[in-house]
Design an enzyme around this catalytic site. Structure first.
Site, PDB file in Angstrom:
ATOM      1  N   HIS A  56      37.560  24.410  38.267  1.00 17.31           N
ATOM      2  CA  HIS A  56      39.018  24.397  38.467  1.00 17.31           C
ATOM      3  C   HIS A  56      39.464  25.651  39.206  1.00 17.31           C
ATOM      4  O   HIS A  56      38.679  26.577  39.407  1.00 17.31           O
ATOM      5  CB  HIS A  56      39.762  24.207  37.137  1.00 17.31           C
ATOM      6  CG  HIS A  56      39.661  25.351  36.181  1.00 17.31           C
ATOM      7  ND1 HIS A  56      38.493  25.721  35.553  1.00 17.31           N
ATOM      8  CD2 HIS A  56      40.607  26.227  35.730  1.00 17.31           C
ATOM      9  CE1 HIS A  56      38.722  26.754  34.755  1.00 17.31           C
ATOM     10  NE2 HIS A  56      39.996  27.087  34.847  1.00 17.31           N
ATOM     11  N   HIS A  58      41.499  28.245  38.725  1.00 16.33           N
ATOM     12  CA  HIS A  58      41.910  29.558  38.209  1.00 16.33           C
ATOM     13  C   HIS A  58      41.035  30.682  38.773  1.00 16.33           C
ATOM     14  O   HIS A  58      39.830  30.534  38.929  1.00 16.33           O
ATOM     15  CB  HIS A  58      41.868  29.568  36.679  1.00 16.33           C
ATOM     16  CG  HIS A  58      43.019  28.839  36.055  1.00 16.33           C
ATOM     17  ND1 HIS A  58      42.989  28.351  34.776  1.00 16.33           N
ATOM     18  CD2 HIS A  58      44.243  28.509  36.555  1.00 16.33           C
ATOM     19  CE1 HIS A  58      44.151  27.754  34.514  1.00 16.33           C
ATOM     20  NE2 HIS A  58      44.915  27.832  35.573  1.00 16.33           N
ATOM     21  N   ASP A  60      39.804  33.357  37.593  1.00 18.18           N
ATOM     22  CA  ASP A  60      38.632  33.854  36.858  1.00 18.18           C
ATOM     23  C   ASP A  60      37.442  32.899  36.967  1.00 18.18           C
ATOM     24  O   ASP A  60      36.385  33.175  36.391  1.00 18.18           O
ATOM     25  CB  ASP A  60      38.985  34.141  35.389  1.00 18.18           C
ATOM     26  CG  ASP A  60      39.422  32.919  34.607  1.00 18.18           C
ATOM     27  OD1 ASP A  60      40.291  32.172  35.105  1.00 18.18           O
ATOM     28  OD2 ASP A  60      38.898  32.690  33.502  1.00 18.18           O
ATOM     29  N   HIS A  61      37.586  31.798  37.718  1.00 21.56           N
ATOM     30  CA  HIS A  61      36.478  30.856  37.939  1.00 21.56           C
ATOM     31  C   HIS A  61      36.063  30.780  39.406  1.00 21.56           C
ATOM     32  O   HIS A  61      34.984  30.263  39.701  1.00 21.56           O
ATOM     33  CB  HIS A  61      36.855  29.466  37.401  1.00 21.56           C
ATOM     34  CG  HIS A  61      37.073  29.493  35.921  1.00 21.56           C
ATOM     35  ND1 HIS A  61      36.132  29.039  35.015  1.00 21.56           N
ATOM     36  CD2 HIS A  61      38.095  29.993  35.179  1.00 21.56           C
ATOM     37  CE1 HIS A  61      36.585  29.240  33.785  1.00 21.56           C
ATOM     38  NE2 HIS A  61      37.779  29.817  33.856  1.00 21.56           N
ATOM     39  N   HIS A 115      43.960  21.310  31.269  1.00 24.00           N
ATOM     40  CA  HIS A 115      44.069  22.761  31.479  1.00 24.00           C
ATOM     41  C   HIS A 115      44.637  23.013  32.879  1.00 24.00           C
ATOM     42  O   HIS A 115      45.601  23.760  33.045  1.00 24.00           O
ATOM     43  CB  HIS A 115      42.681  23.374  31.297  1.00 24.00           C
ATOM     44  CG  HIS A 115      42.602  24.839  31.535  1.00 24.00           C
ATOM     45  ND1 HIS A 115      43.178  25.754  30.699  1.00 24.00           N
ATOM     46  CD2 HIS A 115      42.010  25.550  32.530  1.00 24.00           C
ATOM     47  CE1 HIS A 115      42.928  26.979  31.173  1.00 24.00           C
ATOM     48  NE2 HIS A 115      42.232  26.869  32.268  1.00 24.00           N
ATOM     49  N   ASP A 134      37.082  25.100  31.352  1.00 23.32           N
ATOM     50  CA  ASP A 134      38.081  25.486  30.352  1.00 23.32           C
ATOM     51  C   ASP A 134      38.725  24.262  29.701  1.00 23.32           C
ATOM     52  O   ASP A 134      39.886  24.310  29.288  1.00 23.32           O
ATOM     53  CB  ASP A 134      39.168  26.368  30.990  1.00 23.32           C
ATOM     54  CG  ASP A 134      38.656  27.761  31.328  1.00 23.32           C
ATOM     55  OD1 ASP A 134      37.498  28.067  31.002  1.00 23.32           O
ATOM     56  OD2 ASP A 134      39.434  28.540  31.911  1.00 23.32           O
ATOM     57  N   HIS A 172      34.375  30.243  28.545  1.00 29.23           N
ATOM     58  CA  HIS A 172      34.727  31.493  27.850  1.00 29.23           C
ATOM     59  C   HIS A 172      34.065  31.625  26.482  1.00 29.23           C
ATOM     60  O   HIS A 172      33.820  30.626  25.797  1.00 29.23           O
ATOM     61  CB  HIS A 172      36.249  31.582  27.636  1.00 29.23           C
ATOM     62  CG  HIS A 172      37.016  31.718  28.909  1.00 29.23           C
ATOM     63  ND1 HIS A 172      37.345  32.941  29.457  1.00 29.23           N
ATOM     64  CD2 HIS A 172      37.510  30.786  29.761  1.00 29.23           C
ATOM     65  CE1 HIS A 172      38.014  32.756  30.581  1.00 29.23           C
ATOM     66  NE2 HIS A 172      38.136  31.449  30.794  1.00 29.23           N
TER      67      HIS A 172
HETATM   68 FE    FE Z   1      39.129  30.526  32.479  1.00 31.40          FE
HETATM   69 ZN    ZN Z   2      41.130  28.372  33.429  1.00 32.93          ZN
END
Ligand code: FE
Ligand code: ZN
Length: 256
Positions: A56, A58, A60-61, A115, A134, A172
């Site tokens: 996805h 985001h 942080d990915h 998400h 996530d 995570h």
């Molecule tokens: Fe994440």
């Molecule tokens: Zn995420």
């Protein structure tokens, strides 16, 4: 031929994960929170990263994508068709049922919106491994940012329907906090109590609590247990629509 998975912590509490097909030598990174950490992990295993599988959009990915491409110029990037424009740099956009090939192994794409609206998960059916980003966490699930709650519930049901022995990798390491919350929903679930103790021990020893399995989540993860009469009773929602029960559990976690 053997499939190997190498998991490591990136940033603060993101997981980096590499899946390697020893037959072809191909290696995929599932998401890329931090290019340097992924490159170092691959080198520690003697692997060359050939593929990047994005779950996805985001940051942080995906934020390590430029660094990973710089180190591996032939890197092939696949990701969710519905977020491809937003993510950028995707060579092959994927939809429900598409195959993401990594050398001689392949993942079936499962669309798991909730998400984020275009989130996908990768199921390596023959290897009995799934990467859920996530969407599903150990003893938890992702926050529902971009869809109605019922859409996330449908996505969790798709993952819950995978074979029980499927090994689940997540985006995570949130399990210890998730366990504390889960016990507020099911204080009398003995499997959950035992698991919470195990999780606390592992975290105290600096160990990861992932991967998990679908069977273990079905027994202990409140977000997959919205249909359970005991869970519904605890919430004062006996006989309610499981999607509404899920929404109640999710909103309690958001306030927890
Ligand atoms: Fe994440
Ligand atoms: Zn995420």
């Amino acid at each position: 031929m053997t499939t190997h998975v190498h998991q490591f912590i990136c940033l603060k509490d993101n997981f980096g994960v590499l899946i390697h097909d020893s037959g072809s030598g191909a290696t995929a990174s599932i998401d890329v929170p931090d290019a340097d950490a992924v490159i170092a992990a691959a080198q520690s295993q003697g692997w060359e990263v050939t593929d990047l599988l994005i779950t996805h959009h985001h940051a942080d990915h995906v934020q390590g994508m430029p660094g990973l491409k710089a180190r591996y110029p032939k890197l092939r990037v696949v990701g969710p068709a519905k977020e491809a424009a937003r993510i950028g740099g995707i060579d092959a956009p994927l939809e429900e049922g598409d195959l993401a090939r990594v050398g001689g192994i392949a993942a079936k794409v499962i669309e798991t919106p909730g998400h984020t609206a275009g989130h996908i998960s990768y199921w390596f059916e023959e290897d009995e491994i799934a990467f859920c980003g996530d969407t599903l966490f150990a003893l938890g699930c992702g926050r529902v940012f971009e869809t109605p709650m019922a859409v996330m519930w449908s996505s969790l049901l798709k993952l819950a329907a995978l074979p029980g022995e499927t090994e689940i990798y997540c985006g995570h390491e949130y399990t210890e906090a998730n366990a504390r919350f889960a016990l507020t929903i099911e204080p009398d679930n003995l499997a959950l109590k035992a698991r919470a103790e195990d999780v606390a021990k592992r975290r105290a020893a600096g160990q990861a609590t992932l991967p998990t399995t679908i069977a273990l989540e079905l027994a202990t993860n409140p977000f997959l247990r919205a249909e359970e009469p005991s869970v519904q009773a605890q919430l004062g929602m006996s006989g309610a629509d499981p999607a509404a029960v899920f929404a109640e559990i999710r909103s309690r976690k958001d306030r927890f």
